[in-house]
Motif scaffolding. Structure first.
Motif, short mmCIF file in Angstrom:
data_model
loop_
_atom_site.label_atom_id
_atom_site.label_comp_id
_atom_site.label_asym_id
_atom_site.label_seq_id
_atom_site.Cartn_x
_atom_site.Cartn_y
_atom_site.Cartn_z
N GLY A 124 4.36 -84.13 -58.28
CA GLY A 124 4.77 -82.73 -58.01
C GLY A 124 5.61 -82.40 -56.91
N THR A 125 5.86 -80.94 -56.78
CA THR A 125 6.84 -80.85 -55.64
C THR A 125 5.68 -80.52 -54.32
N TRP A 126 6.44 -80.78 -53.22
CA TRP A 126 5.81 -80.57 -51.97
C TRP A 126 6.83 -79.96 -51.05
N TYR A 127 6.72 -78.38 -50.82
CA TYR A 127 7.65 -77.93 -50.06
C TYR A 127 6.92 -77.43 -48.56
N ASP A 128 7.69 -76.76 -47.73
CA ASP A 128 7.19 -76.38 -46.58
C ASP A 128 5.90 -75.22 -46.73
N VAL A 129 4.96 -75.22 -46.15
CA VAL A 129 4.03 -74.33 -46.30
C VAL A 129 4.63 -72.67 -46.49
#
Ligand code: AHR
Length: 515
Positions: free
Chosen positions: A322-327
């Motif tokens: 899945g995608t992993w972005y900045d919180v």
């Protein structure tokens, strides 16, 4: 024959683009004459870890909560998951799994110990959600159970006793303890993993060392004959095929599956990953370029596995993706809470298409993670809940579960931005058990409509109808105030008369089914 977008989407196109760009062209041939492998429903699995608000608040609110619940499990989330159907659910981690001691999570809740979740935010876990609560949850949503055991800080004995506690059908002390805690019948445990990311948070091991540990631990996963879980080895990080090679060579015959984890980071770096919304177009294209790498990653691991296991007995599971972005700004760094936009729905679609192509080897995947964490299908805010665009992508792909993959040949214009370029149109097809054909088409170009020629040999006279998911902007999201901003809309039914032309709006996902 030309098929026009529904009135809604014509209006949408007119209102969104002052000077509509010319359509890009693509052609998709569905090779109904070359059926592939069955798409295991497990490919549409979920993952829920003790991480941030993933379990606590997201799933578990406790029996005394003002939020309506069933034995402590929130009703709105239960209903949304039941409606979608969750084929399989992985728990309790992730990195958390290698610090989880199952005995902490059984017995009267007010007597359970509190522990620090050292990996995820250093918060205190009161263990009110343990084995019984997880199994109750899985039963309520009808999901198969995937339990991830602790190798990092556990022991063979602790793991063996957890398995016995869950599955013993006799009068052993552990079976009696389970009964005393409220569960008479053993639970069915479908999958059991020996550690997680043992190359990293699970113990920083070398593959040779873990291969031996895996063999030792897996020996003690003992259950009644009719309740044998599939034994899963903790697999590689992304493209690290050496890990798969050593594991398959040294321990392949002791496992039923090996995993691989691959996350999509828009900038390809862990420090500044990129934002979930308000991202520049350069991060739209780079997100898709990076997610498309899943295909090559699965091909490379499968090639290694084919060497040791040409019969494909051992499955390859993508049990985190899945995608992993900045919180989200202002939220706890350790909680991995991120927004979920139209971009995420299309990322999910591209990955589903890739998983279908690898269905002969890939029999389960688990998106990270189900509620409030990373690429979630559900977000909550206290008593409020919403379905994200990714939820809708999962819903649109429901007809593919258990269907037989039908290969597609795609010829498509590229979508380019500066030096980057990716194929604009992505597609997949499958035939379900009743014989109906299903086709998913994705247009990754954020500006141009796609005029897609669809070749469906032998399907003349059949009607296709479907649903489309798109939005006014690439980062459109659902909010608690406007939860239906991004949701599927009906796509006009069409009759197949030889070759078809489908007009796909820019940045859209269309799933068509034979009726
Ligand atoms: O999904 C979040 C984390 O990502 C998991 O705990 C871990 O296995 C991976 O690194």
């Amino acid at each position: 024959m030309t098929i026009r977008a529904s009135t809604l989407f014509l209006l949408f196109l007119v209102s969104c683009s002052a000077a509509p760009a010319e359509s890009l062209r693509a052609s998709v041939t569905v090779r109904t004459d070359q059926p592939g492998s069955v798409i295991d429903p497990g490919i549409y699995g979920q993952f829920a870890e003790h991480l941030g608000r993933g379990i606590y608040e997201g799933v578990w609110v406790g029996e005394n909560s003002p939020i309506p619940n069933t034995r402590g499990l929130r009703n709105d989330v239960l209903a949304a998951l039941k409606e979608l159907g969750v084929p399989v659910l992985r728990w309790p981690g992730g990195c958390f799994a290698d610090e989880y001691h199952w005995r902490d999570g059984i017995g009267p809740r007010d007597q359970r110990p509190t522990r620090i979740n050292t990996t995820w935010g250093g918060v205190v876990d009161d263990n009110s959600f343990g084995t019984h609560e997880f199994m109750d949850f899985a039963e309520l949503i009808g999901a198969e159970v995937y339990v991830n055991g602790n190798v990092g800080t556990g022991s063979t004995r602790e793991m063996a006793e957890w398995v016995e506690y869950m599955t013993a059908d006799n009068n052993s002390t552990l079976a009696q303890l389970r009964r005393a805690n409220g569960r008479d019948k053993p639970w069915r445990v479908h999958y059991f993993a020996v550690g997680n990311e043992t190359w990293g948070c699970g113990g920083n091991m070398r593959p040779e060392f873990y291969a031996d540990l895996y063999r030792q631990y897996a020996t003690f996963i003992k259950t009644p004959r009719d309740n044998k879980p599939q034994r899963i080895a903790s697999g590689a990080n992304g493209s690290n095929t050496e890990w798969t090679d050593v594991l398959m060579r040294e321990a392949g015959r002791h496992m039923d599956a090996i995993s691989v984890h691959y996350y999509t980071l828009p900038r390809g770096a862990w420090k500044e990953k990129g934002a979930a919304t308000r991202f520049p177009e350069s991060e739209w294209i780079s997100t898709f370029r990076r997610t498309l790498r899943m295909d090559e990653i699965l091909t490379n691991h499968s090639t290694i596995m084919d060497r040791y296991d040409p019969q494909r007995r051992v499955a390859l599971l993508v049990d985190e993706w899945g995608t992993w972005y900045d919180v989200e700004p202002g939220t706890n760094e350790g909680f991995l809470y991120q927004q979920n936009s139209l971009r995420d729905a299309l990322v999910a679609a591209v990955n589903f298409n890739i998983f279908h192509r690898h269905a002969a080897r890939v029999r389960m995947t688990n998106i990270a993670q189900m509620v409030n964490v990373l690429q979630a299908i559900i977000l909550t805010d206290g008593p409020r809940m919403l379905k994200t665009p990714t939820y809708h992508a999962f819903a649109l792909y429901r007809p593919f579960r258990g269907a037989t993959h039908v290969p597609v040949e795609i010829s498509t214009a590229e979508y380019r931005l500066d030096a980057e370029s990716i194929p604009a149109v992505h597609a997949t097809a499958a035939r379900d058990k009743a014989g109906a054909l299903h086709i998913a088409l994705t247009n990754l170009d954020p500006h141009r409509r796609a005029a897609v020629e669809l070749h469906l040999p032998g399907q003349t006279g059949k009607t296709l109808q479907g649903q489309i998911l798109t939005a006014a902007t690439t980062d459109a999201i659902n909010t608690f105030e406007a939860p239906d901003t991004v949701r599927p809309a009906p796509f006009k039914a069409i009759k197949v008369k030889g070759e078809l032309q489908v007009e796909l709006p820019a940045r859209s996902l269309l799933v068509l089914s034979q009726r």
